[in-house]
Write a protein that holds these residues in place. Structure first.
Motif, PDB file in Angstrom:
ATOM      1  N   GLY A   1     -16.640 -10.681   6.198  1.00  0.00           N
ATOM      2  CA  GLY A   1     -16.826 -11.312   4.895  1.00  0.00           C
ATOM      3  C   GLY A   1     -15.612 -11.298   3.987  1.00  0.00           C
ATOM      4  N   ALA A   2     -14.414 -11.139   4.583  1.00  0.00           N
ATOM      5  CA  ALA A   2     -13.212 -11.136   3.751  1.00  0.00           C
ATOM      6  C   ALA A   2     -12.890 -12.558   3.293  1.00  0.00           C
ATOM      7  CB  ALA A   2     -12.032 -10.574   4.538  1.00  0.00           C
ATOM      8  N   THR A   3     -12.423 -12.698   2.044  1.00  0.00           N
ATOM      9  CA  THR A   3     -11.988 -14.008   1.565  1.00  0.00           C
ATOM     10  C   THR A   3     -10.593 -14.286   2.100  1.00  0.00           C
ATOM     11  OG1 THR A   3     -10.928 -13.136  -0.393  1.00  0.00           O
ATOM     12  CG2 THR A   3     -13.265 -13.697  -0.585  1.00  0.00           C
ATOM     13  N   SER A   4     -10.159 -15.545   2.001  1.00  0.00           N
ATOM     14  CA  SER A   4      -8.852 -15.869   2.576  1.00  0.00           C
ATOM     15  C   SER A   4      -7.735 -15.169   1.812  1.00  0.00           C
ATOM     16  CB  SER A   4      -8.638 -17.378   2.613  1.00  0.00           C
ATOM     17  OG  SER A   4      -8.970 -17.938   1.380  1.00  0.00           O
ATOM     18  N   THR A   5      -7.941 -14.924   0.504  1.00  0.00           N
ATOM     19  CA  THR A   5      -6.935 -14.185  -0.259  1.00  0.00           C
ATOM     20  C   THR A   5      -6.818 -12.759   0.280  1.00  0.00           C
ATOM     21  OG1 THR A   5      -7.918 -15.366  -2.107  1.00  0.00           O
ATOM     22  CG2 THR A   5      -6.140 -13.834  -2.616  1.00  0.00           C
ATOM     23  N   GLN A   6      -7.992 -12.147   0.533  1.00  0.00           N
ATOM     24  CA  GLN A   6      -7.974 -10.779   1.081  1.00  0.00           C
ATOM     25  C   GLN A   6      -7.292 -10.759   2.452  1.00  0.00           C
ATOM     26  OE1 GLN A   6     -12.169 -10.033   0.724  1.00  0.00           O
ATOM     27  NE2 GLN A   6     -11.847  -8.350  -0.712  1.00  0.00           N
ATOM     28  N   VAL A   7      -7.621 -11.754   3.287  1.00  0.00           N
ATOM     29  CA  VAL A   7      -7.019 -11.812   4.619  1.00  0.00           C
ATOM     30  C   VAL A   7      -5.511 -11.885   4.492  1.00  0.00           C
ATOM     31  CG1 VAL A   7      -6.758 -13.233   6.693  1.00  0.00           C
ATOM     32  CG2 VAL A   7      -9.014 -12.857   5.713  1.00  0.00           C
ATOM     33  N   PHE A   8      -5.049 -12.711   3.559  1.00  0.00           N
ATOM     34  CA  PHE A   8      -3.608 -12.889   3.391  1.00  0.00           C
ATOM     35  C   PHE A   8      -2.927 -11.580   2.998  1.00  0.00           C
ATOM     36  CE2 PHE A   8       0.100 -13.915   0.764  1.00  0.00           C
ATOM     37  CZ  PHE A   8       0.829 -14.621   1.692  1.00  0.00           C
ATOM     38  N   PHE A   9      -3.506 -10.889   1.998  1.00  0.00           N
ATOM     39  CA  PHE A   9      -2.825  -9.683   1.505  1.00  0.00           C
ATOM     40  C   PHE A   9      -3.049  -8.460   2.383  1.00  0.00           C
ATOM     41  CE2 PHE A   9      -2.652 -12.168  -2.424  1.00  0.00           C
ATOM     42  CZ  PHE A   9      -1.329 -11.969  -2.752  1.00  0.00           C
ATOM     43  N   LYS A  10      -4.211  -8.397   3.068  1.00  0.00           N
ATOM     44  CA  LYS A  10      -4.513  -7.190   3.831  1.00  0.00           C
ATOM     45  C   LYS A  10      -4.097  -7.288   5.306  1.00  0.00           C
ATOM     46  CE  LYS A  10      -6.168  -4.813   0.529  1.00  0.00           C
ATOM     47  NZ  LYS A  10      -7.380  -4.683  -0.246  1.00  0.00           N
ATOM     48  N   ILE A  11      -4.002  -8.519   5.831  1.00  0.00           N
ATOM     49  CA  ILE A  11      -3.667  -8.653   7.252  1.00  0.00           C
ATOM     50  C   ILE A  11      -2.328  -9.372   7.458  1.00  0.00           C
ATOM     51  CG2 ILE A  11      -4.376  -9.616   9.477  1.00  0.00           C
ATOM     52  CD1 ILE A  11      -7.251  -9.277   8.572  1.00  0.00           C
ATOM     53  N   THR A  12      -2.255 -10.605   6.949  1.00  0.00           N
ATOM     54  CA  THR A  12      -1.061 -11.404   7.217  1.00  0.00           C
ATOM     55  C   THR A  12       0.204 -10.721   6.702  1.00  0.00           C
ATOM     56  OG1 THR A  12      -2.484 -13.317   6.860  1.00  0.00           O
ATOM     57  CG2 THR A  12      -0.133 -13.734   7.054  1.00  0.00           C
ATOM     58  N   LEU A  13       0.185 -10.350   5.416  1.00  0.00           N
ATOM     59  CA  LEU A  13       1.396  -9.822   4.794  1.00  0.00           C
ATOM     60  C   LEU A  13       1.910  -8.541   5.464  1.00  0.00           C
ATOM     61  CD1 LEU A  13       2.931 -11.288   2.705  1.00  0.00           C
ATOM     62  CD2 LEU A  13       1.845  -9.936   0.922  1.00  0.00           C
ATOM     63  N   PRO A  14       1.043  -7.520   5.684  1.00  0.00           N
ATOM     64  CA  PRO A  14       1.556  -6.314   6.341  1.00  0.00           C
ATOM     65  C   PRO A  14       2.108  -6.574   7.740  1.00  0.00           C
ATOM     66  CG  PRO A  14      -0.599  -5.894   5.380  1.00  0.00           C
ATOM     67  CD  PRO A  14      -0.363  -7.361   5.266  1.00  0.00           C
ATOM     68  N   LEU A  15       1.420  -7.454   8.494  1.00  0.00           N
ATOM     69  CA  LEU A  15       1.885  -7.719   9.852  1.00  0.00           C
ATOM     70  C   LEU A  15       3.162  -8.559   9.864  1.00  0.00           C
ATOM     71  CD1 LEU A  15      -1.466  -8.369  11.710  1.00  0.00           C
ATOM     72  CD2 LEU A  15       0.147  -6.511  12.111  1.00  0.00           C
ATOM     73  N   LEU A  16       3.403  -9.230   8.756  1.00  0.00           N
ATOM     74  CA  LEU A  16       4.562 -10.114   8.675  1.00  0.00           C
ATOM     75  C   LEU A  16       5.807  -9.365   8.196  1.00  0.00           C
ATOM     76  CD1 LEU A  16       4.429 -13.099   9.315  1.00  0.00           C
ATOM     77  CD2 LEU A  16       4.351 -13.582   6.887  1.00  0.00           C
ATOM     78  N   ARG A  17       5.628  -8.091   7.838  1.00  0.00           N
ATOM     79  CA  ARG A  17       6.717  -7.365   7.192  1.00  0.00           C
ATOM     80  C   ARG A  17       8.053  -7.421   7.937  1.00  0.00           C
ATOM     81  NH1 ARG A  17       6.205  -1.307   5.276  1.00  0.00           N
ATOM     82  NH2 ARG A  17       7.700  -1.106   6.970  1.00  0.00           N
TER      83      ARG A  17
END
Lengths: 304, 290
Positions: free
Chosen positions: A206-222
């Motif tokens: 149930g994560a929103t796309s904003t949450q997905v971006f900040f919690k998954i995409t951004l850390p993995l993109l570091r």
């Protein structure tokens, strides 16, 4: 592999060296020798004063002392960094946003090819011609001023190139325009590489796309973000064409857009090889350290 | 991911709203990218007096007259020789850079030798070092070799192009099977012939992409040519742009200025638009990524 095969392989492998000859010879002659002689020059007093040639005389580290204590170089380093940061922040924000949108399968954006083509276009433009274009467009009697006046925003022309911050802002805008497309494509490639099951799991939770971006995409993109930042910094330190053409090499107003390479260029033209050499060595050391960081970063990624 | 819709209409609306927002932002950004070039095109078609009257988005009919006037400036701004010089330097750089980068990549990719790993690491490490930091020594070397005002110091160094090499190496890993080279050896083909008649044709897509990149970066290069080329007959386009910038603008035809900028920018844009698909793919592939 049998022993007879191995014998054959060895005889072929001398071709590895043969095929490397052109690269090695050209690199040594046109890059390595110049680098060594630049470093060598940095230890000598060697310049022209009017028509008389001073030096070359060995003076050890005097040139470095002169450069670093003159204060000028610090002003130009500050200018370079300010204009880099002004261009880099919007660039990375736009690139992250566009990269996330382009790589989001649930968004299913159409015309992606068109948009990517458009945003990458400014990267291929001749920087000097682009700066020239901005100079004419933003000149006191140029189209941008007359547009702003026709729309009633201003009553007298705004002198973009006589104001410290608007001049810096113009340089930063051009850099941002020229490089955000490239950064978007790099970040998108990184985002595509993220395991999609992570996104699906987050959606199920149930994560929103904003949450997905900040919690998954951004850390993995570091790692890629750091890579983009360091390479952009190396590029930023080389900033030359745009401010040089825009300000006719003067770095005006009041040398507020003078970059480090413009300063180096001045020394090269006036044949002050001592100070020019010292400045080159300083820039070489800084870019060398940054390159090493990029190298470490990308080789660590590869081994993972 | 398509199941999102089944979660209810609320999420469906949300997606539509986000997609709408994305299109609006993308449209604004695209306009911001293209606006300058559109303005450049429009202004190139307008005459000096029209340009002095102010901003307009309506093209006029002076495109060819502006270009004619630019060409007629002759010695003051030798645009035709400039175009030719730039074409020679960029074209030959692209040819040499791609051919020899494939050769270097092939050496590392196809053979096993003692210094292989060292060479590969070394080339990756020097990839990011800017040419400007050794420009001083380069300049001394060039004048020592009496090669000032010659195109050689602008063309030959492109043989050692670490970035192009890296791209070629990446490409070889995905699409140059070593078994093919083995087969050529069994058929009795010499190593150099194998390289020219089997490896080079297979690398065509990568060569095309890198040839464009090298051509464009050489075409756009201002720093090094400005240090080396002093003879007006040898100047390339970016040097002429700088020359135009330092002219007395009070008696300069503005239409001619725009025509000059247009002639240095639009050839690249046209080639890019024709080949854009490959170029954009090439950028993503060439990146140093995990």
């Amino acid at each position: 592999m049998t022993s007879t095969r191995r014998g054959k392989v060895v005889s072929y492998n001398k071709w590895g060296y043969i095929f490397l000859i052109p690269f090695v010879v050209v690199y040594l002659l046109f890059s390595f020798v110049p680098l060594v002689s630049t470093i060598y020059n940095s230890f000598f007093e060697n310049y022209r004063s009017g028509l008389t040639q001073i030096g070359p005389t060995f003076i050890g580290l005097e040139n470095f002392k002169t450069i670093l204590t003159s204060g000028e170089v610090w002003v130009y380093a500050k200018n370079t960094m300010i204009m880099w940061i002004l261009g880099f922040i919007p660039q990375i924000l736009i690139s992250l946003l566009l990269g996330a949108w382009f790589s989001d399968p649930s968004l299913r954006l159409g015309c992606q090819g068109f948009f990517k083509t458009v945003i990458y276009l400014p990267n291929l433009i001749m920087a000097s011609a682009f700066a020239m274009l901005f100079f004419t467009l933003f000149s006191d009697g140029g189209p941008i001023n007359s547009l702003l006046m026709q729309m009633g925003f201003i009553s007298t022309p705004f002198k973009f190139l006589s104001n410290v911050w608007s001049a810096r802002f113009l340089v930063a805008t051009m850099n941002c325009l020229m490089w955000f497309g490239n950064t978007t494509i790099l970040l998108m490639a990184g985002m595509m590489g993220i395991d999609t099951s992570l996104f699906e799991a987050a959606r199920v939770d149930g994560a929103t796309s904003t949450q997905v971006f900040f919690k998954i995409t951004l850390p993995l993109l570091r790692p890629i973000l750091v890579y983009v930042m360091i390479t952009s910094l190396i590029g930023g330190l080389q900033m030359f064409d745009v401010p040089q053409i825009l300000t006719k090499g003067s770095g005006d107003p009041m040398r507020s857009t003078m970059t480090l390479i413009m300063y180096l260029n001045k020394h090269l033209f006036s044949k002050n090889y001592g100070l020019g050499g010292a400045l080159s060595v300083i820039l070489f050391v800084i870019t060398g350290i940054l390159s090493l960081l990029v190298f470490k970063l990308s080789s660590r990624n590869e081994s993972n | 991911m398509r199941e999102v819709h089944s979660n209810g209409t609320k999420k469906g609306i949300n997606i539509h709203a986000r997609r709408g927002l994305a299109y609006i932002v993308l449209a604004i950004i695209s306009i911001l990218c293209l606006f300058w070039f559109l303005l450049l095109f429009i202004n190139t078609t307008r005459s000096h007096s029209e340009l002095n009257q102010g901003f307009s988005i309506v093209p006029s009919k002076y495109l060819f007259s502006n270009i004619r006037k630019l060409v007629k400036m002759g010695e003051r701004l030798p645009i035709l020789t400039g175009l030719l010089n730039s074409l020679i330097v960029a074209g030959l750089s692209a040819v040499l850079s791609t051919y020899f980068s494939v050769m270097t990549a092939y050496a590392i990719h196809a053979y096993d030798f003692k210094l292989k790993k060292f060479m590969f690491t070394f080339i990756l490490m020097i990839m990011m070092i800017p040419t400007q930091v050794s420009a001083l020594g380069f300049l001394q070397l060039v004048s020592g070799m009496k090669l000032e005002n010659s195109f050689i110091p602008l063309i030959v160094p492109s043989i050692a192009a670490p970035v192009t090499f890296f791209y070629m190496k990446q490409y070889m890993e995905s699409s140059l099977p070593l078994s093919l080279i083995e087969a050529a050896r069994i058929d009795g083909s010499g190593e150099f012939r194998t390289f020219n008649s089997i490896v080079m044709p297979l690398m065509k897509p990568a060569i095309a992409v890198q040839a464009i990149f090298t051509f464009v970066s050489s075409w756009n290069n201002y720093f090094t040519p400005a240090l080396i080329l002093h003879d007006p007959k040898k100047r390339t386009i970016p040097i002429l742009i700088a020359q135009l910038r330092s002219m007395d603008w009070s008696n300069l035809d503005t239409g001619v200025v725009y025509a000059m900028i247009a002639l240095s920018i639009f050839p690249v844009i046209i080639v890019y638009l024709i080949l854009s698909k490959h170029i954009v793919q090439g950028v993503a592939m060439g990146s140093v990524k995990g």
